[in-house]
Design a protein around this motif. Structure first.
Motif, PDB file in Angstrom:
ATOM      1  N   UNK A 106      35.415  55.304  44.109  1.00  0.00           N
ATOM      2  CA  UNK A 106      36.396  54.240  44.307  1.00  0.00           C
ATOM      3  C   UNK A 106      35.643  53.032  44.840  1.00  0.00           C
ATOM      4  N   UNK A 107      36.035  51.865  44.386  1.00  0.00           N
ATOM      5  CA  UNK A 107      35.360  50.629  44.801  1.00  0.00           C
ATOM      6  C   UNK A 107      36.390  49.642  45.328  1.00  0.00           C
ATOM      7  N   UNK A 108      35.992  48.902  46.331  1.00  0.00           N
ATOM      8  CA  UNK A 108      36.783  47.769  46.802  1.00  0.00           C
ATOM      9  C   UNK A 108      35.836  46.589  46.893  1.00  0.00           C
ATOM     10  N   UNK A 109      36.144  45.534  46.130  1.00  0.00           N
ATOM     11  CA  UNK A 109      35.280  44.359  46.124  1.00  0.00           C
ATOM     12  C   UNK A 109      35.348  43.659  47.462  1.00  0.00           C
ATOM     13  N   UNK A 110      34.166  43.233  47.930  1.00  0.00           N
ATOM     14  CA  UNK A 110      34.108  42.540  49.221  1.00  0.00           C
ATOM     15  C   UNK A 110      33.640  41.111  49.073  1.00  0.00           C
ATOM     16  N   UNK A 111      32.819  40.841  48.070  1.00  0.00           N
ATOM     17  CA  UNK A 111      32.228  39.512  47.949  1.00  0.00           C
ATOM     18  C   UNK A 111      31.898  39.236  46.490  1.00  0.00           C
ATOM     19  N   UNK A 112      32.037  37.973  46.107  1.00  0.00           N
ATOM     20  CA  UNK A 112      31.690  37.550  44.756  1.00  0.00           C
ATOM     21  C   UNK A 112      30.897  36.265  44.840  1.00  0.00           C
ATOM     22  N   UNK A 113      29.716  36.270  44.254  1.00  0.00           N
ATOM     23  CA  UNK A 113      28.867  35.081  44.215  1.00  0.00           C
ATOM     24  C   UNK A 113      28.366  34.916  42.792  1.00  0.00           C
ATOM     25  N   UNK A 114      28.884  33.919  42.106  1.00  0.00           N
ATOM     26  CA  UNK A 114      28.487  33.731  40.713  1.00  0.00           C
ATOM     27  C   UNK A 114      28.874  34.946  39.891  1.00  0.00           C
TER      28      UNK A 114
ATOM     29  N   UNK B 250      42.581  49.947  40.116  1.00  0.00           N
ATOM     30  CA  UNK B 250      43.315  50.981  40.832  1.00  0.00           C
ATOM     31  C   UNK B 250      44.704  50.451  41.154  1.00  0.00           C
ATOM     32  N   UNK B 251      45.687  51.309  41.128  1.00  0.00           N
ATOM     33  CA  UNK B 251      47.041  50.857  41.459  1.00  0.00           C
ATOM     34  C   UNK B 251      47.139  50.650  42.963  1.00  0.00           C
ATOM     35  N   UNK B 252      47.327  49.406  43.331  1.00  0.00           N
ATOM     36  CA  UNK B 252      47.409  49.046  44.740  1.00  0.00           C
ATOM     37  C   UNK B 252      48.523  48.019  44.888  1.00  0.00           C
ATOM     38  N   UNK B 253      49.501  48.337  45.669  1.00  0.00           N
ATOM     39  CA  UNK B 253      50.655  47.454  45.835  1.00  0.00           C
ATOM     40  C   UNK B 253      50.241  46.118  46.433  1.00  0.00           C
ATOM     41  N   UNK B 254      49.253  46.131  47.310  1.00  0.00           N
ATOM     42  CA  UNK B 254      48.819  44.899  47.978  1.00  0.00           C
ATOM     43  C   UNK B 254      48.108  43.947  47.040  1.00  0.00           C
ATOM     44  N   UNK B 255      47.677  44.419  45.872  1.00  0.00           N
ATOM     45  CA  UNK B 255      46.999  43.556  44.920  1.00  0.00           C
ATOM     46  C   UNK B 255      45.542  43.305  45.271  1.00  0.00           C
ATOM     47  N   UNK B 256      44.962  44.141  46.138  1.00  0.00           N
ATOM     48  CA  UNK B 256      43.564  43.937  46.490  1.00  0.00           C
ATOM     49  C   UNK B 256      42.671  44.380  45.345  1.00  0.00           C
ATOM     50  N   UNK B 257      41.427  43.988  45.387  1.00  0.00           N
ATOM     51  CA  UNK B 257      40.490  44.228  44.300  1.00  0.00           C
ATOM     52  C   UNK B 257      39.902  45.632  44.405  1.00  0.00           C
ATOM     53  N   UNK B 258      40.699  46.643  44.033  1.00  0.00           N
ATOM     54  CA  UNK B 258      40.246  48.027  44.064  1.00  0.00           C
ATOM     55  C   UNK B 258      40.081  48.540  42.646  1.00  0.00           C
ATOM     56  N   UNK B 259      39.041  49.360  42.455  1.00  0.00           N
ATOM     57  CA  UNK B 259      38.713  49.882  41.135  1.00  0.00           C
ATOM     58  C   UNK B 259      38.267  51.332  41.232  1.00  0.00           C
TER      59      UNK B 259
END
Length: 166
Positions: free
Chosen positions: A99-107, A74-83
């Protein structure tokens, strides 16, 4: 016994050896300094995801035969992980856009908050990729996990009736 020539040669040899020894110490100091910086910088480098992180591989088209999903950044000026996740059936014009915003990544497992633009309701979903990053399993709240395979087919090839976009 000692003549001037032997003493001069001896002093030269000692001087050269001393200079080499000082030069080696200086080189060791130069080699040690970048290694110390690398050690200090490594925690910062580990906090940022590498290209191997699954979020870089999850974008694109995925299918399980019944549904085609497209995951785009997703176009986000802040560069956050949005999809944006679009899901369509094999036939018909049904449109599901989340719309998704990533919160956590494990492996190879990602957790995201999902929401619709026209609703204030949010929930969590998990995305888990296999090691080869050719399959993604999406688990929506209160639903069974669904596995999709990476595909190179174009969306209009999967369902010619569907109008892609938002």
């Amino acid at each position: 016994m000692f003549n001037l020539k032997k003493v001069t040669v001896g002093l030269l040899v000692i001087g050269i050896l001393a200079a080499c020894d000082n030069e080696l110490d200086f080189k060791n100091e130069l080699v040690d300094t970048p290694q110390q910086n690398e050690v200090q910088d490594s925690p910062q480098q580990n906090t940022e995801p590498s290209y191997d992180a699954p979020r870089y591989h999850m974008t694109g088209g995925w299918t399980n035969g019944e549904y085609y999903i497209m995951i785009n950044g997703s176009s986000d000026i802040k560069g956050s992980a949005k999809y944006i996740l679009q899901k369509i059936p094999k036939k018909g014009k049904e449109k599901v856009v989340k719309h998704m915003q990533l919160t956590e990544s494990t492996g190879n497992k990602l957790t995201a908050i999902i929401y619709s633009e026209n609703s204030n309701r949010t929930s969590f979903l998990t995305l888990e990729m296999n090691k080869e990053k050719t399959e993604i399993t999406i688990t929506m709240p209160n639903e069974k996990p669904v596995t999709y395979k990476k595909t190179d087919i174009m969306p209009f090839e999967f369902n010619p009736e569907y109008v892609w976009g938002e």
